[in-house]
Scaffold this motif. Structure first.
Motif, PDB file in Angstrom:
ATOM      1  N   ARG A  17       0.819  -1.211   0.000  1.00  0.00           N
ATOM      2  CA  ARG A  17       0.000   0.000   0.000  1.00  0.00           C
ATOM      3  C   ARG A  17       0.858   1.268   0.000  1.00  0.00           C
ATOM      4  N   GLU A  51       5.315 -17.423   5.835  1.00  0.00           N
ATOM      5  CA  GLU A  51       4.366 -18.406   5.311  1.00  0.00           C
ATOM      6  C   GLU A  51       4.746 -19.822   5.740  1.00  0.00           C
ATOM      7  N   LEU A  54       4.254 -20.475   9.396  1.00  0.00           N
ATOM      8  CA  LEU A  54       2.865 -20.559   9.836  1.00  0.00           C
ATOM      9  C   LEU A  54       2.113 -21.710   9.183  1.00  0.00           C
ATOM     10  N   THR A  70     -10.844 -20.431   6.207  1.00  0.00           N
ATOM     11  CA  THR A  70     -10.514 -19.187   5.497  1.00  0.00           C
ATOM     12  C   THR A  70     -11.135 -19.207   4.126  1.00  0.00           C
ATOM     13  N   SER A  71     -10.972 -18.107   3.441  1.00  0.00           N
ATOM     14  CA  SER A  71     -11.487 -18.036   2.076  1.00  0.00           C
ATOM     15  C   SER A  71     -10.678 -18.984   1.194  1.00  0.00           C
ATOM     16  N   ARG A  73      -8.625 -18.957  -1.095  1.00  0.00           N
ATOM     17  CA  ARG A  73      -7.506 -18.374  -1.830  1.00  0.00           C
ATOM     18  C   ARG A  73      -6.462 -19.434  -2.150  1.00  0.00           C
ATOM     19  N   ARG A  75      -3.224 -21.270  -1.899  1.00  0.00           N
ATOM     20  CA  ARG A  75      -2.316 -21.316  -0.785  1.00  0.00           C
ATOM     21  C   ARG A  75      -1.125 -22.142  -1.221  1.00  0.00           C
TER      22      ARG A  75
ATOM     23  N   ARG B 135      -3.838 -15.867   8.959  1.00  0.00           N
ATOM     24  CA  ARG B 135      -4.822 -15.500   7.932  1.00  0.00           C
ATOM     25  C   ARG B 135      -4.146 -14.759   6.778  1.00  0.00           C
ATOM     26  N   ARG B 136      -3.196 -13.897   7.114  1.00  0.00           N
ATOM     27  CA  ARG B 136      -2.544 -13.097   6.080  1.00  0.00           C
ATOM     28  C   ARG B 136      -1.613 -13.953   5.211  1.00  0.00           C
ATOM     29  N   TYR B 137      -0.777 -14.784   5.826  1.00  0.00           N
ATOM     30  CA  TYR B 137       0.276 -15.465   5.079  1.00  0.00           C
ATOM     31  C   TYR B 137      -0.106 -16.857   4.616  1.00  0.00           C
ATOM     32  N   GLY B 139      -3.488 -18.220   4.900  1.00  0.00           N
ATOM     33  CA  GLY B 139      -4.806 -18.141   4.283  1.00  0.00           C
ATOM     34  C   GLY B 139      -4.885 -17.087   3.194  1.00  0.00           C
ATOM     35  N   ARG B 140      -3.885 -16.210   3.148  1.00  0.00           N
ATOM     36  CA  ARG B 140      -3.804 -15.159   2.130  1.00  0.00           C
ATOM     37  C   ARG B 140      -5.051 -14.281   2.095  1.00  0.00           C
ATOM     38  N   GLN B 141      -5.575 -13.995   3.242  1.00  0.00           N
ATOM     39  CA  GLN B 141      -6.735 -13.113   3.302  1.00  0.00           C
ATOM     40  C   GLN B 141      -6.276 -11.653   3.236  1.00  0.00           C
ATOM     41  N   SER B 142      -7.131 -10.843   2.649  1.00  0.00           N
ATOM     42  CA  SER B 142      -6.851  -9.410   2.612  1.00  0.00           C
ATOM     43  C   SER B 142      -7.244  -8.807   3.963  1.00  0.00           C
ATOM     44  N   GLU B 145     -10.951  -8.842   4.296  1.00  0.00           N
ATOM     45  CA  GLU B 145     -11.507 -10.165   4.612  1.00  0.00           C
ATOM     46  C   GLU B 145     -11.311 -10.477   6.092  1.00  0.00           C
ATOM     47  N   ARG B 158      -4.682  -3.751   9.883  1.00  0.00           N
ATOM     48  CA  ARG B 158      -3.372  -3.373   9.354  1.00  0.00           C
ATOM     49  C   ARG B 158      -2.410  -2.975  10.487  1.00  0.00           C
TER      50      ARG B 158
END
Lengths: 465, 180
Positions: A17, A51, A54, A70-71, A73, A75, B135-137, B139-142, B145, B158
């Motif tokens: 960002r 990654e 975890l 989770t969604s 996505r 992985r 979740r971030r790494y 599960g790759r959630q934004s 999400e 964040r």
């Protein structure tokens, strides 16, 4: 001294960002300041390693709980170290048989071993030895059977790396594993790969994972559900079905099927050759060009290849050995076939069809195999063509198809005479392309060792309007 | 050859197979190097795959006995730059910055030590922070999400992520200085 605001810049960059001016500012700091570079690595290394740290087993070991839902996505799983069989190349000493069992439970036992060479040459394994949850089996060559407490039996074919996660499944990093899960307790046995999850529904199936991330599933009996990362619904595969999934963000799948060996080209799920696809000659959009290689030409009475337009005429061959209704390259040579779609279009599906069975020799179906690499380009003009068999620069590799591998052809009779491959993506689109390029490769008869080229009957390209 | 690279026990390894085996063995280090330079996880996956393909193609030029990881990371650096150029975004680091960073990348031995330190530091982290990181790494959630799933605002997510990473950074540095 650490530049002011550096941590915030690095943090925002890692989170994707950072604004354009701040990105430029961070770049300048990194270019000019050794302290900034050192600080960058302190923070970014954590980002790079998280990654793996975890991953699921770590999570379970740390929390004793299942992973949160989770969604869907993609992985990507960290690949575990794989020792080279070439010790001279090995630079790190390490434990090859990393047996950090998460809970110490034996969930399977070794069965018969056949010419096993372990990645760790010091390892001694005997039939009956226990296998614990969290244990990774690293086989350099040979075959080994694993008998799970659930009743499932899995055979690893080296080289293979498989991490046993429970009595109902594990993670395949590399290689091939054949699974038989036909007891009530083993129903639901799951083999995970970097791109998919194969769930048994009472069956036998083979799962393979290559080092570059491609995975493949073949069902030899019964049914399985394949959950491809990024898709809401599983793909149901039945006996004889094969599905391969490419790694990468496009999530490309190649489905291979055998046909009914009639002119109707009927397949279990792939549609027959179509006149309604975007590339069909009647649609007037696309044109084909052989940019390298030569079509087979032979003096009568031996038949030559048909012309390129047979590939877009909306139908396959009318009989099982029809050279002039097929397109095939000169024996032993590869060919580069380019399709100009006329404009930039969203390509959703690409099907290819082949049919060959010698009239005299029942088991001669040498020219039915499909072996090609498909590339695409969105450029207004076609990128340069390769002058050899190397991957062409400027082209995106879309998919690889080798139906002999998919059907595990060993003897000539193993090869289906009529075949279709269908290349799709879990995202619904393969990408926007103006040009498609097939690198058609000859196949080698495993018995005669001769190189032959395939009788392709039709190429169908479907697009999203 | 397409598909899984399987060879019979009696077949000698080709140069490509040799470097592929080395790649798989050292993939964690190479992946961490790429992810540090290319923070976008999907893009980093693509770069990793491109690196693998190029390493395979260039296998004959790899000299056995030399530093494979350094050789592969050199290729990975070029692939990161290529990826940045393809993306044509203004919000990517300059080539000069990437090159300067690559020159001082932590050595492979350090990556292993950092991994160990990181696993210890993760245990010290509050479960809620670990959940966010997972979740971030994994599960790759934004952030959005995660915010939806956890009943937080995106900004709070964040900030929490940033704090968790800062904790891990400082903890890992301390562990490396003074291993427990």
């Amino acid at each position: 001294m650490k530049p002011t605001g550096l941590d915030a810049l690095i943090e925002d960059w890692l989170e994707g960002r950072l604004s354009e001016p701040d990105t430029a500012r961070l770049s300048v700091l990194l270019e000019q300041s050794p302290e900034a570079r050192a600080r960058y690595w302190e923070t970014a290394s954590i980002h790079g390693l998280l990654e793996h740290a975890l991953q699921e087993t770590s999570w379970r070991a740390m929390t004793g709980q299942s992973l949160p839902v989770t969604s869907a996505r993609p992985r990507v799983r960290y690949w575990r170290p794989f020792a080279a069989a070439v010790a001279g190349l090995v630079m790190l000493a390490g434990g090859w048989w990393l047996n950090q069992a998460a809970d110490g439970r034996a969930v399977a036992h070794f069965g018969p071993l056949h010419q096993c060479r372990w990645v760790d040459g010091r390892l001694v394994v005997s039939p009956g030895d226990p296998i614990h949850a969290g244990q990774r089996v690293e086989l350099a060559s040979g075959q080994v059977e694993m008998r799970f407490l659930s009743g499932a039996v899995a055979t690893l074919m080296g080289p293979c790396i498989f991490e046993v996660e429970s009595d109902k499944g594990g993670f395949l990093t590399l290689g091939q594993i054949a699974t038989r899960a036909d007891t009530p307790e083993s129903k639901g046995f799951t083999v995970r790969t970097r791109t998919s999850r194969v769930v048994d529904l009472g069956t036998e199936f083979v799962t393979a994972a290559s080092a570059d991330g491609q995975s493949r599933v073949e069902v030899t009996s019964g049914e399985v559900d394949v959950h491809v990362d990024g898709t809401p619904r599983p793909q149901r595969l039945r006996k004889g079905d094969v599905l391969s999934v490419e790694a990468g963000s496009a999530r490309v799948m190649a489905r291979i099927e055998r046909g009914d060996e009639t002119p109707s080209f009927h397949f279990p799920s792939i549609e027959p050759p179509s006149a309604a696809d975007y590339a069909d000659v009647r649609q007037g959009h696309a044109s084909l060009l052989l940019v390298s290689g030569a079509l087979h030409k032979a003096p009568a009475p031996t038949a030559s290849s048909g012309t390129l337009d047979v590939l877009t005429n909306g139908r396959g061959q009318s009989r099982r050995d029809a050279p002039t209704e097929s397109v095939f390259m000169s024996d032993g040579t590869a060919g580069w076939l380019m399709m100009d779609l006329g404009s930039l279009v969203q390509v959703t599906r690409i099907n290819s069809y082949s049919w060959h069975q010698d009239l005299a020799q029942e088991d001669n179906r040498l020219r039915a195999v499909q072996q090609f690499v498909l590339y695409g380009s969105a450029a207004p003009l076609p990128p340069p063509m390769p002058d050899n068999d190397a991957s062409p620069s400027g082209w995106d590799q879309v998919a690889r198809v080798n139906t002999d591998e998919f059907f595990q052809v060993i003897g000539r009779a193993d090869r289906p005479a009529q075949q279709a491959s269908s290349i799709t993506s879990t995202l619904g689109t393969l990408g926007r392309y103006r040009y498609l390029l097939w690198h058609l490769q000859p196949s080698r008869d495993p018995v005669s060792r001769q190189l032959n080229n395939t009788f392709y009957g039709e190429l169908d390209v479907y697009v999203r309007p | 050859m397409n598909g899984p690279s399987l060879h019979q026990p009696s077949d000698p390894l080709t140069p490509a197979e040799q470097v592929q085996l080395l790649f798989v063995r050292h993939e964690g280090t190479i992946r961490a190097f790429i992810r540090a330079l290319q923070p976008s996880l999907p893009d980093a996956d693509d770069v990793l795959q491109e690196t693998f393909l190029t390493v395979s193609r260039k296998a004959p030029s790899f000299e056995p006995g030399t530093n494979f990881v350094a050789w592969a990371c050199g290729i990975a650096r070029l692939k990161v730059l290529e990826n940045f150029r393809q993306r044509k975004r203004a919000t990517v680091l300059s080539e000069a910055a990437i090159i300067a960073l690559s020159e001082v990348a932590p050595p492979e031995e350090m990556t292993g030590m950092k991994e160990l330190a990181l696993s210890r530091c993760l245990e010290k982290l509050a479960p809620k922070s670990r959940d966010l990181l997972w979740r971030r790494y994994s599960g790759r959630q934004s952030s959005d999400e995660m915010a939806g799933a956890l009943g937080m605002t995106s900004t709070a997510v964040r900030v929490a992520l940033s704090k968790a990473r800062a904790f891990l950074r400082d903890c890992v540095s301390a562990e490396l200085r003074n291993p427990s």
